[in-house]
Scaffold this active site. Structure first.
Site, short mmCIF file in Angstrom:
data_model
loop_
_atom_site.label_atom_id
_atom_site.label_comp_id
_atom_site.label_asym_id
_atom_site.label_seq_id
_atom_site.Cartn_x
_atom_site.Cartn_y
_atom_site.Cartn_z
N LYS A 10 -0.34 -24.42 -0.18
CA LYS A 10 -0.17 -23.00 -0.50
C LYS A 10 -0.80 -22.68 -1.85
O LYS A 10 -0.96 -23.55 -2.71
CB LYS A 10 1.31 -22.60 -0.51
CG LYS A 10 2.20 -23.32 -1.54
CD LYS A 10 2.22 -22.73 -2.95
CE LYS A 10 3.04 -23.58 -3.90
NZ LYS A 10 2.73 -23.42 -5.30
N VAL A 96 -2.15 -34.27 -5.06
CA VAL A 96 -0.83 -34.75 -5.47
C VAL A 96 -0.49 -34.15 -6.84
O VAL A 96 -1.33 -34.18 -7.75
CB VAL A 96 -0.82 -36.29 -5.52
CG1 VAL A 96 0.52 -36.81 -6.04
CG2 VAL A 96 -1.12 -36.88 -4.15
N ALA A 97 0.73 -33.61 -6.99
CA ALA A 97 1.17 -32.97 -8.25
C ALA A 97 0.17 -31.93 -8.72
O ALA A 97 -0.13 -31.81 -9.90
CB ALA A 97 1.42 -34.01 -9.35
N GLY A 98 -0.36 -31.15 -7.77
CA GLY A 98 -1.43 -30.21 -8.08
C GLY A 98 -1.04 -28.75 -8.11
O GLY A 98 -1.87 -27.90 -8.35
N ASP A 137 10.09 -24.71 -2.19
CA ASP A 137 8.87 -24.34 -1.46
C ASP A 137 8.85 -24.89 -0.04
O ASP A 137 7.91 -24.59 0.71
CB ASP A 137 7.63 -24.87 -2.20
CG ASP A 137 7.37 -24.15 -3.52
OD1 ASP A 137 8.07 -23.16 -3.81
OD2 ASP A 137 6.46 -24.59 -4.25
O1 C5P Z 1 13.01 -26.69 -5.80
P1 C5P Z 1 12.14 -27.77 -6.34
O2 C5P Z 1 12.79 -29.12 -6.27
O3 C5P Z 1 10.77 -27.77 -5.76
O4 C5P Z 1 11.96 -27.44 -7.87
C1 C5P Z 1 11.40 -28.38 -8.76
C2 C5P Z 1 11.72 -27.96 -10.18
O5 C5P Z 1 11.00 -26.78 -10.51
C3 C5P Z 1 13.17 -27.62 -10.42
O6 C5P Z 1 13.90 -28.76 -10.76
C4 C5P Z 1 13.07 -26.65 -11.60
O7 C5P Z 1 12.87 -27.34 -12.80
C5 C5P Z 1 11.79 -25.91 -11.30
N1 C5P Z 1 12.01 -24.65 -10.57
C6 C5P Z 1 12.57 -23.57 -11.22
N2 C5P Z 1 12.77 -22.39 -10.56
C7 C5P Z 1 12.39 -22.26 -9.26
C8 C5P Z 1 11.79 -23.34 -8.58
C9 C5P Z 1 11.61 -24.53 -9.27
O8 C5P Z 1 12.93 -23.66 -12.40
N3 C5P Z 1 12.57 -21.09 -8.65
#
Ligand code: C5P
Length: 300
Positions: A10, A96-98, A137
């Site tokens: 995405k 990856v991590a992108g 996501d």
């Molecule tokens: O939900 P996900 O595990 O992908 O999120 C990874 C990190 O990104 C979370 O631990 C948080 O630090 C940050 N995040 C956030 N607010 C969001 C989505 C992600 O702060 N709405």
């Protein structure tokens, strides 16, 4: 029996980020657009849960139970009351991590692949709920197309898209950690001192998507995480400048980066932008692709 699922990457056409919430997440107005770069997840019965990975950057993908694909298999197995005895193979093509939701794609792919392999009978609503439990996501990776994500991004409203959009992605050396980019967002906001406004989706942007209007979309694209990503990875500014100079309608950091995204008016301009980015030596490589792409799909 094996099951293979293809899942798109995405780009965030808009990523409006609100202030940090008490739970550490940020409320978002997140306009997701699925693009035609795919990971393929294959599952087959095995004595115990095992993950393998191939493709670019595979050596940086964790092969233990922290991998979102493993967590997806475990979550679905728990939901059905069985054990997650599968071999999951991830054929990576999403960086990856992108900042293109590659890990989320693998989680969504494993969820759908295991659901198909095991014939769990979980409906779309259950799969979406399990997906939201895995990461913000992951539901979008299942759904694909275009959608507005609110809450932490997991609450989706599907959006109409009236045309094909041409994108170029410049892949960077190394990756950026999403939590680190959000922390930098918070640090920059504290430094500014002004309160962070509540995130609101841009009506102009939603109209541009609906109308398939690339020029209007280009003018409306926006990513509130971009200053944070640039602060942690300053050389991305040069990549953005090269793509803009080469004729992109708009250039922005993809999600939390460090991939950068360039919207082009047509396929020929996309190739020109891609060539200029490659020749500039400011990125590792480029990919030219179209959006919207279908969400997670079981391959025949
Ligand atoms: O939900 P996900 O595990 O992908 O999120 C990874 C990190 O990104 C979370 O631990 C948080 O630090 C940050 N995040 C956030 N607010 C969001 C989505 C992600 O702060 N709405």
């Amino acid at each position: 029996m094996t099951v293979t699922v293809r899942v798109p990457a995405k780009v965030n056409a808009q990523l409006a980020v609100g202030p940090a919430r008490p739970d550490g997440f940020h409320d978002l107005a997140n306009v997701f657009l699925a693009v035609g770069l795919y990971d393929e997840i294959t599952v087959e019965p095995a004595a115990e849960l095992r993950i393998t990975c191939s493709g670019p950057g595979a050596d940086q993908v964790p092969l233990d139970r922290s991998n979102l694909a493993a967590r997806a298999a475990i979550a679905l197995a728990e939901w059905t009351g069985r054990s997650p005895d599968v071999h999951i193979h991830i054929a990576k093509d999403i960086p990856v991590a992108g900042g293109m939701a590659g890990g989320s794609a693998d989680g969504a792919g494993a969820l759908l692949a295991c659901d198909t392999l095991w014939g769990t009978g979980a409906g779309r609503a259950e799969l979406l709920e399990l997906a939201a439990g895995l990461g913000s996501d992951v539901p979008f990776s299942l759904v694909g197309g275009a959608a507005l994500g609110t809450g932490r991004g997991e609450r989706l409203r599907e959006l109409p898209v009236g045309g094909i959009f041409h994108w170029v992605f410049a892949l960077a050396e190394g990756g950026l950690s999403t939590p680190a980019v959000y922390r930098e967002f918070d640090r920059l906001a504290a430094e500014r001192g002004a309160p962070v406004p509540a995130p609101v989706a841009s009506e102009v942007l939603l109209d541009a998507l609906r109308d398939g209007d690339a020029v209007a979309l280009g003018a409306a694209l926006g990513n509130d995480l971009q200053p944070a990503a640039l602060s942690l990875y300053p050389s991305l500014a040069e990549v953005l400048a090269v793509g803009t100079k080469a004729g992109a309608l708009a250039a922005l950091v993809s999600g939390s980066g460090p991939t950068t995204a360039f919207l082009a008016s047509d396929a020929a301009v996309a190739r020109t932008v891609s060539d200029a980015l490659r020749e500039s030596g400011t990125c590792r490589t480029t990919r030219v692709t179209e959006a919207p792409a279908r969400g997670a799909t079981v391959l025949p």
